[in-house]
Design a protein around this motif. Sequence first.
Motif, PDB file in Angstrom:
ATOM      1  N   TYR A  68       0.829  -1.212   0.000  1.00 30.37           N
ATOM      2  CA  TYR A  68       0.000   0.000   0.000  1.00 30.37           C
ATOM      3  C   TYR A  68       0.862   1.260   0.000  1.00 30.37           C
ATOM      4  CZ  TYR A  68      -2.898   3.737   1.885  1.00 30.37           C
ATOM      5  OH  TYR A  68      -3.510   4.929   2.089  1.00 30.37           O
ATOM      6  N   VAL A  69       1.899   1.296   0.851  1.00 29.02           N
ATOM      7  CA  VAL A  69       2.792   2.455   0.909  1.00 29.02           C
ATOM      8  C   VAL A  69       3.513   2.643  -0.426  1.00 29.02           C
ATOM      9  CG1 VAL A  69       4.853   3.402   2.015  1.00 29.02           C
ATOM     10  CG2 VAL A  69       3.072   2.328   3.407  1.00 29.02           C
ATOM     11  N   LEU A  70       3.953   1.537  -1.039  1.00 34.62           N
ATOM     12  CA  LEU A  70       4.630   1.623  -2.330  1.00 34.62           C
ATOM     13  C   LEU A  70       3.689   2.135  -3.405  1.00 34.62           C
ATOM     14  CD1 LEU A  70       7.189   1.045  -3.981  1.00 34.62           C
ATOM     15  CD2 LEU A  70       6.317  -1.275  -4.363  1.00 34.62           C
ATOM     16  N   PHE A  71       2.452   1.675  -3.383  1.00 32.20           N
ATOM     17  CA  PHE A  71       1.461   2.137  -4.356  1.00 32.20           C
ATOM     18  C   PHE A  71       1.146   3.615  -4.154  1.00 32.20           C
ATOM     19  CE2 PHE A  71      -2.990   2.943  -5.495  1.00 32.20           C
ATOM     20  CZ  PHE A  71      -2.989   2.546  -6.824  1.00 32.20           C
ATOM     21  N   LEU A  72       1.132   4.057  -2.884  1.00 36.87           N
ATOM     22  CA  LEU A  72       0.767   5.437  -2.566  1.00 36.87           C
ATOM     23  C   LEU A  72       1.880   6.415  -2.918  1.00 36.87           C
ATOM     24  CD1 LEU A  72      -1.490   7.157  -1.256  1.00 36.87           C
ATOM     25  CD2 LEU A  72      -0.311   6.858   0.928  1.00 36.87           C
ATOM     26  N   TYR A  73       3.114   6.075  -2.552  1.00 36.73           N
ATOM     27  CA  TYR A  73       4.226   7.007  -2.713  1.00 36.73           C
ATOM     28  C   TYR A  73       5.165   6.653  -3.856  1.00 36.73           C
ATOM     29  CZ  TYR A  73       2.782   8.844   1.805  1.00 36.73           C
ATOM     30  OH  TYR A  73       2.062   9.404   2.826  1.00 36.73           O
TER      31      TYR A  73
END
Length: 295
Positions: free
Chosen positions: A20-25
């Motif tokens: 999720y963090v990789l997809f977001l940032y």
Amino acid sequence: MRRNDRPLIFWVLAAFFSTYVLFLYGPMLVIVVLSFQGPQGGLTFPMRGLSLHWFRELAEGLGVVDIGAALKRSLGLGLLVMALTIVFSVMAGLAFRKKLRFSSLLFFTVVASLIMPSIIVSLGIGLEFRLLDSGIKKVLELLSMQGVLDTYGTALGIYTSALGAHLTWTLPFGLLIMFAIFNRFNPAYEEAARDLGATPWQTFRHVVMPLIAPAVVGIGMFGFTLSWDEIARTSQAIGDVNTLPLELQGLTTTVTTPSIYALGTVTMVVSFLVMGLAVGLFKLLAKRRQIKPKA
């Protein structure tokens, strides 16, 4: 519990959170990295060199688009929206502490703009100001003010219709924050100030405002950041000029060099600076509240 004894669900949730963090940032990181390419760089990996070339290209301008003017317009509008959002939200929060007639209707009317499609809000505001233009021109004709009529353009503008469109987006957030703050506010502080002879203004200035100051900082941050990157509510309500997000949207179809990434990096830096300033000010205010006066 040792690390090796963690249950399987922990690793599943950790992997989900990391994804999720990789997809977001991830997209933001890619844009920042590609904006620092050399003169031969393109829009995709692999990178070709490392330099500030595309930032210099951005400073010189992108075709007929005046990026500097668009940046100033966005900053000016964002700061004004921030100030008005703070003032109106605090005033509304104070007003709703009293028993008001039709307060529920007023509250739902304000919050309703959050669930309305942004483009519809923009179209509606644009239509209202075009009707206003027709009315103004009709009045000028009736008053035989031909000189003024010949020079009159439109009431649509960055500090009229666009400002109103942005406030329909930021004010509900500010109002909800103030409701949450005042629901936890202890009125005993105000009563003590009044018992000591303080006027209503002195009570607000020296008692209420210092206590709600961190929330006011948060409202200001919301007001600026929501205005800074708003496109849909601005598109039909701004008239014949563009803010930086609208210029950026238009450039995505015409600019085929990493200078578009450099522009994206600049806008992100401004956003992070505002958020960093708000967080720092919030911590400073919270720290001052914790300092106890010496006996």
